[in-house]
Design a protein around this motif. Structure first.
Motif, mmCIF file in Angstrom:
data_model
loop_
_atom_site.group_PDB
_atom_site.id
_atom_site.type_symbol
_atom_site.label_atom_id
_atom_site.label_comp_id
_atom_site.label_asym_id
_atom_site.label_seq_id
_atom_site.Cartn_x
_atom_site.Cartn_y
_atom_site.Cartn_z
ATOM 1 N N ASP A 71 0.864 -1.175 0.000
ATOM 2 C CA ASP A 71 0.000 0.000 0.000
ATOM 3 C C ASP A 71 0.905 1.231 0.000
ATOM 4 O OD1 ASP A 71 -1.667 2.139 0.579
ATOM 5 O OD2 ASP A 71 -2.901 0.998 1.984
ATOM 6 N N LYS A 72 0.987 1.894 -1.140
ATOM 7 C CA LYS A 72 1.910 3.021 -1.275
ATOM 8 C C LYS A 72 1.528 4.200 -0.389
ATOM 9 C CE LYS A 72 4.611 5.082 -5.041
ATOM 10 N NZ LYS A 72 5.793 4.239 -4.830
ATOM 11 N N ASP A 73 0.248 4.372 -0.138
ATOM 12 C CA ASP A 73 -0.207 5.501 0.681
ATOM 13 C C ASP A 73 0.239 5.353 2.137
ATOM 14 O OD1 ASP A 73 -1.426 6.724 -1.478
ATOM 15 O OD2 ASP A 73 -3.368 5.785 -1.100
ATOM 16 N N SER A 74 0.118 4.153 2.670
ATOM 17 C CA SER A 74 0.465 3.929 4.070
ATOM 18 C C SER A 74 1.882 3.408 4.253
ATOM 19 C CB SER A 74 -0.518 2.932 4.701
ATOM 20 O OG SER A 74 -0.360 1.636 4.125
ATOM 21 N N GLY A 75 2.482 2.919 3.165
ATOM 22 C CA GLY A 75 3.810 2.336 3.250
ATOM 23 C C GLY A 75 3.814 0.977 3.929
ATOM 24 N N ARG A 76 2.658 0.310 3.952
ATOM 25 C CA ARG A 76 2.505 -0.975 4.634
ATOM 26 C C ARG A 76 2.239 -2.118 3.660
ATOM 27 N NH1 ARG A 76 3.416 -0.895 10.355
ATOM 28 N NH2 ARG A 76 3.190 1.279 10.987
ATOM 29 N N LEU A 77 2.552 -3.323 4.124
ATOM 30 C CA LEU A 77 2.211 -4.521 3.366
ATOM 31 C C LEU A 77 0.779 -4.917 3.690
ATOM 32 C CD1 LEU A 77 5.429 -6.691 3.906
ATOM 33 C CD2 LEU A 77 4.937 -5.103 2.042
ATOM 34 N N ARG A 78 0.070 -5.418 2.703
ATOM 35 C CA ARG A 78 -1.312 -5.840 2.893
ATOM 36 C C ARG A 78 -1.538 -7.185 2.206
ATOM 37 N NH1 ARG A 78 -1.203 -2.365 6.213
ATOM 38 N NH2 ARG A 78 -2.294 -0.344 6.200
ATOM 39 N N ILE A 79 -2.472 -7.959 2.732
ATOM 40 C CA ILE A 79 -2.882 -9.216 2.105
ATOM 41 C C ILE A 79 -4.277 -9.020 1.536
ATOM 42 C CG2 ILE A 79 -3.624 -11.583 2.597
ATOM 43 C CD1 ILE A 79 -1.244 -11.694 4.590
ATOM 44 N N ALA A 80 -4.477 -9.511 0.323
ATOM 45 C CA ALA A 80 -5.774 -9.368 -0.339
ATOM 46 C C ALA A 80 -6.046 -10.582 -1.203
ATOM 47 C CB ALA A 80 -5.795 -8.100 -1.196
ATOM 48 N N ALA A 81 -7.286 -10.772 -1.536
ATOM 49 C CA ALA A 81 -7.685 -11.829 -2.458
ATOM 50 C C ALA A 81 -8.496 -11.204 -3.579
ATOM 51 C CB ALA A 81 -8.505 -12.896 -1.732
ATOM 52 N N CYS A 82 -8.280 -11.681 -4.790
ATOM 53 C CA CYS A 82 -9.010 -11.173 -5.955
ATOM 54 C C CYS A 82 -9.699 -12.332 -6.666
ATOM 55 C CB CYS A 82 -8.064 -10.480 -6.931
ATOM 56 S SG CYS A 82 -7.358 -8.941 -6.307
ATOM 57 N N ALA A 83 -10.907 -12.090 -7.118
ATOM 58 C CA ALA A 83 -11.655 -13.112 -7.840
ATOM 59 C C ALA A 83 -11.194 -13.201 -9.285
ATOM 60 C CB ALA A 83 -13.143 -12.792 -7.787
ATOM 61 N N ASN A 84 -11.369 -14.377 -9.854
ATOM 62 C CA ASN A 84 -11.102 -14.610 -11.271
ATOM 63 C C ASN A 84 -9.692 -14.154 -11.655
ATOM 64 O OD1 ASN A 84 -13.742 -15.712 -11.712
ATOM 65 N ND2 ASN A 84 -14.522 -13.632 -11.553
ATOM 66 N N GLN A 85 -9.573 -13.293 -12.667
ATOM 67 C CA GLN A 85 -8.266 -12.764 -13.050
ATOM 68 C C GLN A 85 -8.168 -11.261 -12.767
ATOM 69 O OE1 GLN A 85 -5.787 -14.474 -13.620
ATOM 70 N NE2 GLN A 85 -6.497 -16.452 -14.369
ATOM 71 N N ASP A 86 -8.975 -10.779 -11.844
ATOM 72 C CA ASP A 86 -8.927 -9.353 -11.513
ATOM 73 C C ASP A 86 -7.512 -8.984 -11.077
ATOM 74 O OD1 ASP A 86 -11.598 -9.537 -11.979
ATOM 75 O OD2 ASP A 86 -12.239 -8.954 -9.972
ATOM 76 N N PRO A 87 -6.887 -8.005 -11.723
ATOM 77 C CA PRO A 87 -5.529 -7.616 -11.334
ATOM 78 C C PRO A 87 -5.537 -6.847 -10.014
ATOM 79 C CG PRO A 87 -6.355 -6.163 -13.052
ATOM 80 C CD PRO A 87 -7.402 -7.227 -12.854
ATOM 81 N N LEU A 88 -4.575 -7.144 -9.158
ATOM 82 C CA LEU A 88 -4.553 -6.564 -7.814
ATOM 83 C C LEU A 88 -4.526 -5.043 -7.836
ATOM 84 C CD1 LEU A 88 -4.331 -7.177 -4.730
ATOM 85 C CD2 LEU A 88 -1.857 -6.939 -5.013
ATOM 86 N N GLN A 89 -3.581 -4.463 -8.565
ATOM 87 C CA GLN A 89 -3.431 -3.009 -8.539
ATOM 88 C C GLN A 89 -4.620 -2.308 -9.175
ATOM 89 O OE1 GLN A 89 0.378 -1.678 -9.905
ATOM 90 N NE2 GLN A 89 0.063 0.414 -9.248
ATOM 91 N N GLY A 90 -5.139 -2.887 -10.238
ATOM 92 C CA GLY A 90 -6.261 -2.269 -10.936
ATOM 93 C C GLY A 90 -7.562 -2.327 -10.165
ATOM 94 N N THR A 91 -7.677 -3.256 -9.201
ATOM 95 C CA THR A 91 -8.929 -3.401 -8.460
ATOM 96 C C THR A 91 -8.844 -2.946 -7.005
ATOM 97 O OG1 THR A 91 -8.357 -5.732 -8.053
ATOM 98 C CG2 THR A 91 -9.822 -5.267 -9.899
ATOM 99 N N THR A 92 -7.629 -2.957 -6.417
ATOM 100 C CA THR A 92 -7.502 -2.565 -5.013
ATOM 101 C C THR A 92 -6.550 -1.390 -4.806
ATOM 102 O OG1 THR A 92 -5.610 -3.999 -4.501
ATOM 103 C CG2 THR A 92 -7.821 -4.987 -4.372
ATOM 104 N N GLY A 93 -5.707 -1.110 -5.792
ATOM 105 C CA GLY A 93 -4.709 -0.061 -5.643
ATOM 106 C C GLY A 93 -3.409 -0.548 -5.033
ATOM 107 N N LEU A 94 -3.407 -1.782 -4.508
ATOM 108 C CA LEU A 94 -2.189 -2.356 -3.936
ATOM 109 C C LEU A 94 -1.230 -2.775 -5.052
ATOM 110 C CD1 LEU A 94 -3.727 -4.692 -1.187
ATOM 111 C CD2 LEU A 94 -2.728 -2.414 -0.865
ATOM 112 N N ILE A 95 0.055 -2.561 -4.833
ATOM 113 C CA ILE A 95 1.066 -2.973 -5.811
ATOM 114 C C ILE A 95 1.422 -4.425 -5.543
ATOM 115 C CG2 ILE A 95 3.389 -2.544 -6.692
ATOM 116 C CD1 ILE A 95 3.058 0.370 -5.755
#
Length: 225
Positions: free
Chosen positions: A156-180
């Motif tokens: 998470d570039k805004d907070s400078g923290r690591l985050r765990i997330a799950a995405c459905a199907n082939q949804d790209p992480l950055q494009g759907t959550t903003g996380l790199i």
């Protein structure tokens, strides 16, 4: 007035022609080469799975993405907004599939496993308490994906923290959550079913043995820039 209308038509034709030329000259997406053999990740991921996953499944996303982008460029040239909108799901699915898998292959290595070092390890301890707790939390989120999808460790570039997330199907992480994206685990059945059948937790447990922490560390460094 007629002269003005003619100028507008010529301008529209010229613009459409320019867009068509750009579309024709656009470099197409290609299937990336692996830096290791299909059998290099055994016994954790079989050669058969790797070959099918890379040369068939990922290749299909690449091919479909190229076809969809060509159709999208044609729609742009024609000013066909309806078709542009209709193509969005295919762009997201196939584009996401290409992005996700391109990251996934580099996240894995026959020399992987063990534990991350340096700044990455310090960030993991800071944000999750320990490396083991991070693994447990990411494994749980990944196993819990309903149907098909991905588990991710992201930055998470805004907070400078690591985050765990799950995405459905082939949804790209950055494009759907903003996380790199730093580390992804593919839990589509084509990633594990031939070897692990329907026991997804066993596959997720095994994949940690081939995680390329050097690659994950490099991604963290790039994400911070």
């Amino acid at each position: 007035m007629l002269c003005r209308a003619g100028q507008i038509r010529r301008c529209v034709f010229s613009l459409s022609h320019t867009i068509s030329k750009v579309a024709a000259s656009r470099q197409k997406h290609t299937l990336p080469d692996l830096t290791y053999d299909y059998g290099a990740l055994e016994p954790y991921v079989s050669a058969e799975i790797m070959q099918l996953h890379h040369s068939k499944h990922h290749a299909t996303y690449v091919n479909n993405l190229n076809v969809t982008e060509e159709k999208y460029q044609e729609a742009l040239a024609k000013g066909d907004v309806t078709t542009q909108v209709a193509l969005q799901p295919a762009l997201k699915f196939n584009g996401g599939g290409h992005i996700n898998h391109t990251i996934f292959w580099t996240n894995l290595s026959p020399n992987g496993g063990s534990e991350p070092q340096g700044e990455l390890m310090e960030a993991i301890k800071r944000d999750f308490g320990s490396f083991q707790k991070m693994k447990e939390k990411m494994s749980a989120a990944t196993v819990a994906v309903q149907g098909s999808g991905w588990g991710w460790l992201g930055f998470d570039k805004d907070s400078g923290r690591l985050r765990i997330a799950a995405c459905a199907n082939q949804d790209p992480l950055q494009g759907t959550t903003g996380l790199i994206p730093l580390l992804g685990i593919d839990v589509w059945e084509h990633a594990y079913y031939l070897q692990y059948k329907n026991v997804r937790p066993d596959y997720v447990k095994a994949i940690w043995n081939v995680v390329n922490w050097e690659n994950v560390s490099e991604r963290l460094q790039m994400a911070k820039k």
